[in-house]
Structures are given as structure tokens and as C-alpha cells.
Design a protein around this motif. Structure first.
Motif, PDB file in Angstrom:
ATOM      1  N   LYS A   1      -3.775   2.576  -8.302  1.00  0.00           N
ATOM      2  CA  LYS A   1      -2.711   3.514  -8.698  1.00  0.00           C
ATOM      3  C   LYS A   1      -2.843   3.881 -10.162  1.00  0.00           C
ATOM      4  O   LYS A   1      -2.730   5.053 -10.548  1.00  0.00           O
TER       5      LYS A   1
ATOM      6  N   ARG B   1       0.837  -1.210   0.000  1.00  0.00           N
ATOM      7  CA  ARG B   1       0.000   0.000   0.000  1.00  0.00           C
ATOM      8  C   ARG B   1       0.873   1.262   0.000  1.00  0.00           C
ATOM      9  O   ARG B   1       0.627   2.205  -0.752  1.00  0.00           O
TER      10      ARG B   1
ATOM     11  N   TYR C   1      -7.849   8.666  -3.822  1.00  0.00           N
ATOM     12  CA  TYR C   1      -7.273   7.365  -4.146  1.00  0.00           C
ATOM     13  C   TYR C   1      -6.311   6.879  -3.066  1.00  0.00           C
ATOM     14  O   TYR C   1      -6.150   5.667  -2.872  1.00  0.00           O
TER      15      TYR C   1
ATOM     16  N   GLN D   1      -5.170  -5.152  -6.571  1.00  0.00           N
ATOM     17  CA  GLN D   1      -6.085  -4.038  -6.302  1.00  0.00           C
ATOM     18  C   GLN D   1      -5.319  -2.729  -6.122  1.00  0.00           C
ATOM     19  O   GLN D   1      -5.755  -1.679  -6.622  1.00  0.00           O
ATOM     20  N   CYS D   2      -4.188  -2.788  -5.436  1.00  0.00           N
ATOM     21  CA  CYS D   2      -3.369  -1.583  -5.269  1.00  0.00           C
ATOM     22  C   CYS D   2      -2.874  -1.065  -6.615  1.00  0.00           C
ATOM     23  O   CYS D   2      -2.912   0.149  -6.880  1.00  0.00           O
ATOM     24  N   LYS D   3      -2.431  -2.002  -7.470  1.00  0.00           N
ATOM     25  CA  LYS D   3      -1.927  -1.602  -8.776  1.00  0.00           C
ATOM     26  C   LYS D   3      -3.027  -0.957  -9.621  1.00  0.00           C
ATOM     27  O   LYS D   3      -2.806   0.050 -10.300  1.00  0.00           O
TER      28      LYS D   3
ATOM     29  N   TYR E   1       2.464   2.083  -3.461  1.00  0.00           N
ATOM     30  CA  TYR E   1       1.594   2.710  -4.466  1.00  0.00           C
ATOM     31  C   TYR E   1       1.054   4.064  -4.003  1.00  0.00           C
ATOM     32  O   TYR E   1       0.849   4.968  -4.822  1.00  0.00           O
ATOM     33  N   MET E   2       0.850   4.219  -2.692  1.00  0.00           N
ATOM     34  CA  MET E   2       0.426   5.531  -2.207  1.00  0.00           C
ATOM     35  C   MET E   2       1.511   6.577  -2.441  1.00  0.00           C
ATOM     36  O   MET E   2       1.217   7.730  -2.771  1.00  0.00           O
TER      37      MET E   2
ATOM     38  N   ALA F   1      -7.084  -1.267   0.389  1.00  0.00           N
ATOM     39  CA  ALA F   1      -6.867  -2.310  -0.618  1.00  0.00           C
ATOM     40  C   ALA F   1      -6.293  -3.557   0.055  1.00  0.00           C
ATOM     41  O   ALA F   1      -5.477  -3.452   0.975  1.00  0.00           O
TER      42      ALA F   1
ATOM     43  N   LEU G   1      -6.553   3.321  -1.335  1.00  0.00           N
ATOM     44  CA  LEU G   1      -5.405   2.421  -1.227  1.00  0.00           C
ATOM     45  C   LEU G   1      -5.200   1.927   0.204  1.00  0.00           C
ATOM     46  O   LEU G   1      -4.683   0.822   0.422  1.00  0.00           O
ATOM     47  N   LYS G   2      -5.591   2.721   1.175  1.00  0.00           N
ATOM     48  CA  LYS G   2      -5.428   2.312   2.574  1.00  0.00           C
ATOM     49  C   LYS G   2      -6.241   1.056   2.904  1.00  0.00           C
ATOM     50  O   LYS G   2      -5.920   0.335   3.849  1.00  0.00           O
TER      51      LYS G   2
END
Length: 250
Positions: A141, A55, A124, A136-138, A58-59, A131, A128-129
Motif C-alpha cells: 500500500k 487485504r 498493486y 507485506q500488505c502495508k 489496504y486494497m 500478500a 495485494l490479493k
């Protein structure tokens, strides 16, 4: 054949428009943002990493992209003059040359996109927090960066217009609205440019035909121990103000 006007203004400041930053095209801005994000953030994430680390990976990319966009747009908005804050002389001149409504709309579009990208990043990062997988994270992003790039591409017209304004402003002479000034105006081809060349060190092009001078030119001279600013203006014809073109309106 000359009309001389001595301008007296109480507001001070000479604006150096040559320091305005170059404005990238929308395509170049997208390329710069993506390239910078790729170079300045980690590029490898593995499936066996803990979900919290994935996470954060990607964040960080989403946040960095948003910050780069914010900084680039803010640089343009901060450096370009605000019409309400500059001297009325420059305000009127920019209105004649570029149409101040169009100018304000272009800057407003940049401000809207900056705020939109800030909001997209906030939304977003929140998604992402929560995901629960690398996939799912990808995808989140990718969606965030895709929507931010789409916003930038919509600035194609505004960025192109502001770059044209910047190029033209950089060619304007540095006029001090607060100093003693003689403005030379009159009909075309009566010797205005020859006169300013004689009394100052200006080097205005002189030709044996009308409308040689198409913009403002400035020179300086001393008279009775005082410094005078002399401005040569394009020739004007004897017709109503609303019928005059952009060159004459200067």
C-alpha cells in the motif's frame, strides 16, 4: 483611422470561461488526495484480523486514492476547452495568448498521469490479493500510494501553467462569434476606446497616451432595429505580422 470588419460566422456558441474550476498546485493536490483517503476510508487494522480482511483494508485505500486522483484530473480535463472542439475564433485567440502547443502538452501530461495512476492501482491491487501478511500488505500500500504521489508531483509545471491560463480566460469578455459584429482596429491613440464608449455602454479606460488598451473589450449597440456586438482591440503598429507582440496579435 478606423478599420471596421463585420464578422460573419456560421458556428455558434458563447463560451463562459468563468466557470472553469480552479487548478490546485501539485503539492495541494497531493495533500487533498491523502487527506481525503485518510478521512473516507477505515483507519485501524489489527494483526489478529484474517488475512482476507487485511487485504481488503489496504486494497480499499489504494483504490480510493486512485479514484480520487482520477476524478480530480478528469474534472480539469473535462472543463478546460479542447481546442479542436471550440470555435476557430477562440482557437486562434488561445493560440496567440497561450501557445496552443504548450496548452495541449499540459493537458496531455495530466491525461498520462491519470492513466498511469489507474494502472498503478490495478497492478498493486493484484499484488495485494496475494500478500500473505499484514507487513507485506502495508508495504505494498505504501509503495502504491508513494508512486501515485510521485506522479502527481511531476505535474507541478503543467498544473501551474493551467491555473494561469484559467485566471486569464476568466477575465476574457464573453464574445459570441455567431452574432453581427463590428471590430474596431487601428493605430494606437486614435480614439478607438472613446468611440466604443460613445456608441455602447462599455466603459473602456481612456488615457492621453498610446497602448492604454491591452486586451479585447466588448460592448453592444442597436442600429436599425438590429443588435450589434462591438469589439475594441489593442492598437497595432505598421509592421509585419511576425514582428507583432502578444497584445497586438489579439
Amino acid at each position: 483611422f478606423f478599420s471596421w470588419y463585420i464578422l460573419s460566422c456560421t458556428m455558434a456558441t458563447t463560451y463562459n470561461f468563468k466557470q472553469l474550476p480552479a487548478v490546485l498546485t501539485a503539492k495541494d493536490l497531493v495533500d487533498v488526495v491523502l487527506s481525503r483517503t485518510q478521512r473516507k476510508t477505515p483507519t485501524v487494522v489489527h494483526r489478529h484480523y484474517q488475512i482476507s480482511r487485511i487485504r481488503q483494508f489496504y486494497m480499499r485505500k489504494v483504490k480510493f486514492t486512485q479514484q480520487t486522483i482520477h476524478d480530480r484530473i478528469s474534472n480539469i480535463l473535462d472543463k478546460f476547452p479542447r481546442l479542436d472542439d471550440i470555435h476557430p475564433f477562440y482557437n486562434d485567440l488561445m493560440n496567440v495568448l497561450y501557445d496552443k502547443d504548450h496548452y495541449k502538452v499540459a493537458l496531455g501530461q495530466l491525461n498520462i498521469v491519470r492513466k498511469r495512476c489507474d494502472q498503478l492501482s490495478t497492478d498493486y491491487i493484484k499484488y495485494l490479493k496475494y500478500a500473505d501478511s499484514l507487513y507485506q500488505c502495508k508495504q505494498l500500500k505504501r509503495a502504491a500510494m508513494g508512486r501515485m504521489m510521485t506522479c502527481l508531483k511531476k505535474l507541478h509545471g503543467a498544473l501551474g501553467y493551467l491555473e494561469q491560463v484559467r485566471q486569464h480566460l476568466s477575465r476574457l469578455p464573453s464574445i459570441d462569434p455567431n452574432t453581427r459584429t463590428i471590430m474596431i482596429t487601428g493605430f494606437p491613440n486614435v480614439g478607438k476606446s472613446s468611440f466604443i464608449n460613445k456608441i455602447t455602454r462599455a466603459d473602456v479606460d481612456v488615457q492621453p497616451y498610446a497602448f492604454t488598451t491591452k486586451s479585447l473589450f466588448i460592448g453592444h449597440t442597436d442600429y436599425k432595429y438590429m443588435r450589434w456586438q462591438v469589439i475594441d482591440t489593442p492598437g497595432i503598429l505598421d509592421h509585419p505580422l511576425e514582428e507583432r507582440n502578444t497584445i497586438e496579435m489579439q
